[in-house]
Design an enzyme around this catalytic site. Structure first.
Site, PDB file in Angstrom:
ATOM      1  N   HIS A 431     -21.143 -22.211 -40.023  1.00 39.79           N
ATOM      2  CA  HIS A 431     -21.323 -23.620 -40.390  1.00 39.79           C
ATOM      3  C   HIS A 431     -21.323 -23.833 -41.902  1.00 39.79           C
ATOM      4  CE1 HIS A 431     -25.750 -22.702 -40.746  1.00 39.79           C
ATOM      5  NE2 HIS A 431     -25.636 -23.607 -41.714  1.00 39.79           N
ATOM      6  N   ASP A 480     -22.199 -18.997 -34.346  1.00 42.83           N
ATOM      7  CA  ASP A 480     -22.295 -19.439 -35.737  1.00 42.83           C
ATOM      8  C   ASP A 480     -22.287 -18.210 -36.640  1.00 42.83           C
ATOM      9  OD1 ASP A 480     -22.624 -20.929 -38.005  1.00 42.83           O
ATOM     10  OD2 ASP A 480     -24.770 -21.301 -37.699  1.00 42.83           O
ATOM     11  N   ALA A 547     -38.702 -23.096 -25.105  1.00 41.95           N
ATOM     12  CA  ALA A 547     -39.756 -24.089 -24.862  1.00 41.95           C
ATOM     13  C   ALA A 547     -39.872 -25.079 -26.010  1.00 41.95           C
ATOM     14  CB  ALA A 547     -41.094 -23.375 -24.642  1.00 41.95           C
ATOM     15  N   GLY A 548     -39.490 -24.668 -27.203  1.00 43.42           N
ATOM     16  CA  GLY A 548     -39.565 -25.562 -28.345  1.00 43.42           C
ATOM     17  C   GLY A 548     -38.296 -26.359 -28.583  1.00 43.42           C
ATOM     18  N   TYR A 549     -37.243 -26.009 -27.864  1.00 45.79           N
ATOM     19  CA  TYR A 549     -35.948 -26.674 -28.063  1.00 45.79           C
ATOM     20  C   TYR A 549     -35.351 -27.072 -26.715  1.00 45.79           C
ATOM     21  CZ  TYR A 549     -35.963 -25.061 -32.921  1.00 45.79           C
ATOM     22  OH  TYR A 549     -36.271 -24.845 -34.240  1.00 45.79           O
ATOM     23  N   ARG A 550     -36.026 -27.955 -26.015  1.00 47.34           N
ATOM     24  CA  ARG A 550     -35.574 -28.338 -24.684  1.00 47.34           C
ATOM     25  C   ARG A 550     -34.251 -29.097 -24.716  1.00 47.34           C
ATOM     26  NH1 ARG A 550     -39.393 -26.935 -21.187  1.00 47.34           N
ATOM     27  NH2 ARG A 550     -41.567 -26.783 -21.883  1.00 47.34           N
ATOM     28  N   SER A 575     -29.120 -20.909 -45.022  1.00 52.34           N
ATOM     29  CA  SER A 575     -28.083 -20.675 -44.019  1.00 52.34           C
ATOM     30  C   SER A 575     -27.194 -19.492 -44.393  1.00 52.34           C
ATOM     31  CB  SER A 575     -27.212 -21.920 -43.871  1.00 52.34           C
ATOM     32  OG  SER A 575     -27.920 -22.967 -43.268  1.00 52.34           O
TER      33      SER A 575
END
Length: 625
Positions: A431, A480, A547-550, A575
């Site tokens: 990216h 990526d 769980a943190g990025y549904r 990055s």
């Protein structure tokens, strides 16, 4: 054409002793010093054979124009000299050169070249049809016993033999002869390039003895050295090591090199004080050279003595051995006298096969091996003395694989981080190049701690090519990852050094010390930092991360790191930078900084490209034809 010897000596004598000489001397032959003769398709391959031979320092290669006798063509004459050089004479069609043992750059036994109209002879043990020489080469690479191959093209005169792929081997791993033959292509297995798909078994099994054919026996101080010897023996597939506590005194410290028709031990027996394991030749991108830094206390390595010198310590003795190109191993005897300033005797030694001829215990001496060949290993495995200091700011040389990637248009600025993985390769995030149209606007700076160090006259590496994974769409979807091929190769230094790629065989390794580094923001609304920042972060399971990025799918192509409560994390500007993890004192590039929500937010860990999942792609792009 007869051999033409003109006794005109070249001015190339002691001045090159111990130095790195990369030049190949055309129509020239080293006189004397012959050790053995092998066959090679060209002079460069002859140099590889010489470099990996335990005693070869010089070589002479015979081309087709060297003789009217075709049996002398392609001979590779390996040579040694106590002075480390030999007189050189004119000889038409001969090419001479030096072993690369003297050189500091990375040396590999990998040979990917194809040799058209050459038939490399050996034992033809397998014949099958193939569509191309490349297919035949991969078949050889994925066959346990194959050293090299010959492929008959579709234009081969014998119709019934067209498209035949012959897999071959020899006791030495090199051809028994090489002849001209039209419409064939020959080449070598790519196992030494780390491109085999065969199983890689790294375990060493205690209290275990393998049976089957013992092809050779050598002396070794421990099973790890025995494994290295097996790995670099052309026919060894597995081994059994008998320790110093083995009941039969004459067999202690014996390393039994073994093979079988199936490629695996037909049986194993429980034997106390025995250790067994497998060659690492099949392991992808991690075939080591014979490099052992350990010291063996109360141990004496016997062999031919080169020299005896005074040394302050066993470390100094090892350094002296390493700096002596003919020294293979050493024994240091500490002084029992105070009148000589505490100096001990350092015995520099060698043998025909590079291993001690006998190992004695209880002598009070300390023994070990030269470190000269360590530079020939995948240099990333060298246990460099990185020190992790306190705080969040790095110091010079702490992360020698970290680079800063700058874009010069419209104005020069830090764009992304990246990691050195080879002397001409940088691994970073795809990216980073969403808005970059040409590699001409990119500059790679290495060995940089502070962005303010970069001036107009600061040296940099231009980028020859940007290679983005062809399945990349956006960071959150995976893939990526990108490679930068540098316009020129870099020399490794203490502040400019590669990091190891993780091995596919190490997928289940539990990394306990991981750090993310970069010049990125320290909070969401911030600016690029001047000094390289670092943060120690724990790895997280993909289930915890999901769980943190549904709203996103966390795949096996990703790895997450960070604290559940937030805080330390990568952020904008980081990055493409490395997630570096240490295992067995070696740093591995586990992740490439990819994406995340915010900077250090609670239950929003950083998401990194999972490098181990891209190893095949990386090797294909960096080592492909």
């Amino acid at each position: 054409m007869t051999l033409l010897y003109q006794m005109v000596h070249f001015a190339l004598f002691a001045s090159v002793a111990g130095e790195c000489v990369t030049t190949l001397f055309q129509d020239a032959c080293f006189k004397g010093g012959d050790i053995t003769v092998a066959f090679a398709p060209n002079a460069k391959h002859c140099q590889i054979i010489c470099t990996h031979h335990p005693r070869c320092l010089l070589f002479t290669f015979m081309t087709e124009s060297s003789s009217e006798d075709p049996t002398k063509w392609y001979t590779c004459i390996l040579k040694d000299s106590v002075t480390e050089t030999l007189p050189m004479v004119n000889m038409t069609g001969a090419i001479s050169g030096y072993s690369s043992k003297q050189c500091l750059h990375h040396i590999s036994a990998c040979s990917k070249d194809m040799y058209v109209d050459l038939n490399m002879k050996g034992m033809n043990y397998n014949s099958s049809l193939a569509q191309s020489a490349r297919e035949c080469q991969q078949r050889c690479t994925d066959d346990t016993h194959c050293h090299f191959f010959t492929f008959a093209t579709r234009h081969f005169p014998s119709i019934k033999d067209r498209n035949t792929c012959l897999l071959k081997n020899t006791q030495t791993g090199t051809p028994t002869s090489i002849t001209k033959l039209h419409e064939v292509v020959s080449g070598f297995s790519l196992k030494s390039c780390g491109l085999s798909n065969l199983a890689c078994i790294r375990d060493i099994f205690p209290r275990t003895a393998f049976v089957d054919i013992t092809i050779d026996t050598v002396m070794a101080p421990d099973p790890f050295v025995c494994r290295s010897i097996c790995t670099h023996h052309p026919s060894c597939l597995f081994f059994t090591f008998l320790s110093e506590e083995w009941p039969t005194a004459s067999e202690r410290n014996l390393c039994l090199l073994k093979t079988s028709s199936s490629g695996l031990p037909s049986a194993r027996f429980r034997k106390n004080r025995a250790f067994s394991g497998f060659s690492l030749q099949h392991c992808q991108h991690s075939v080591p050279v014979f490099c052992h830094s350990s010291f063996y206390r109360n141990t004496d390595f016997l062999g031919e003595e080169l020299d005896i010198v005074d040394a302050d310590s066993h470390e100094a003795c090892q350094k002296t051995c390493t700096n002596s190109i003919r020294c293979q191993f050493f024994t240091y005897s500490p002084s029992q006298e105070s009148c000589n300033g505490g100096k001990g005797k350092c015995y520099l030694k060698l043998s025909a096969n590079g291993s001690p001829t006998k190992i004695l215990h209880g002598t009070g001496s300390i023994s070990g091996y030269t470190l000269r060949l360590c530079k020939m290993d995948n240099v990333c495995t060298t246990k460099i003395k990185t020190r992790i200091v306190g705080g969040t700011q790095s110091v010079h040389g702490e992360w020698p694989w970290q680079i800063t990637l700058h874009v010069t248009s419209p104005t020069q600025r830090h764009l992304c981080g990246g990691a050195i993985i080879g002397n001409q390769w940088i691994l970073t995030a795809a990216h980073c190049f969403n808005e970059v149209k040409s590699p001409n606007v990119l500059r790679v700076y290495s060995g940089i701690l502070n962005q303010s160090e970069i001036k107009e006259d600061t040296s940099f590496f231009g980028v020859q090519e940007i290679i983005i994974h062809d399945q990349y769409e956006k960071a959150e979807s995976g893939y990526d990852i990108a490679l930068l091929k540098l316009e020129t190769a870099m020399n490794y230094t203490d502040s400019q050094w590669p990091i190891c790629l993780p091995s596919k065989g190490d997928r289940n390794v539990m990394y306990t010390e991981c750090w993310v580094t970069g010049w990125g923001y320290r909070k969401l609304r911030d600016k690029i930092q001047n000094t390289l920042q670092k943060a120690k972060v724990p790895l997280m399971t993909n289930e915890e991360c999901q769980a943190g990025y549904r709203e996103h799918r966390i795949t096996s192509k990703m790895v997450c790191a960070g604290y559940r409560e937030g805080g330390k994390d990568a952020c904008k500007g980081d990055s493409g930078g490395p997630l570096s993890c240490k295992h067995n004192e070696v740093w591995h590039l586990v992740g490439i900084t990819s994406w995340g929500e915010g900077c250090g937010q609670r239950e929003r860990p950083g998401v990194y490209s999972n490098v181990v999942e891209y190893v095949d792609w990386i090797l294909e792009k960096t080592q492909g034809p």
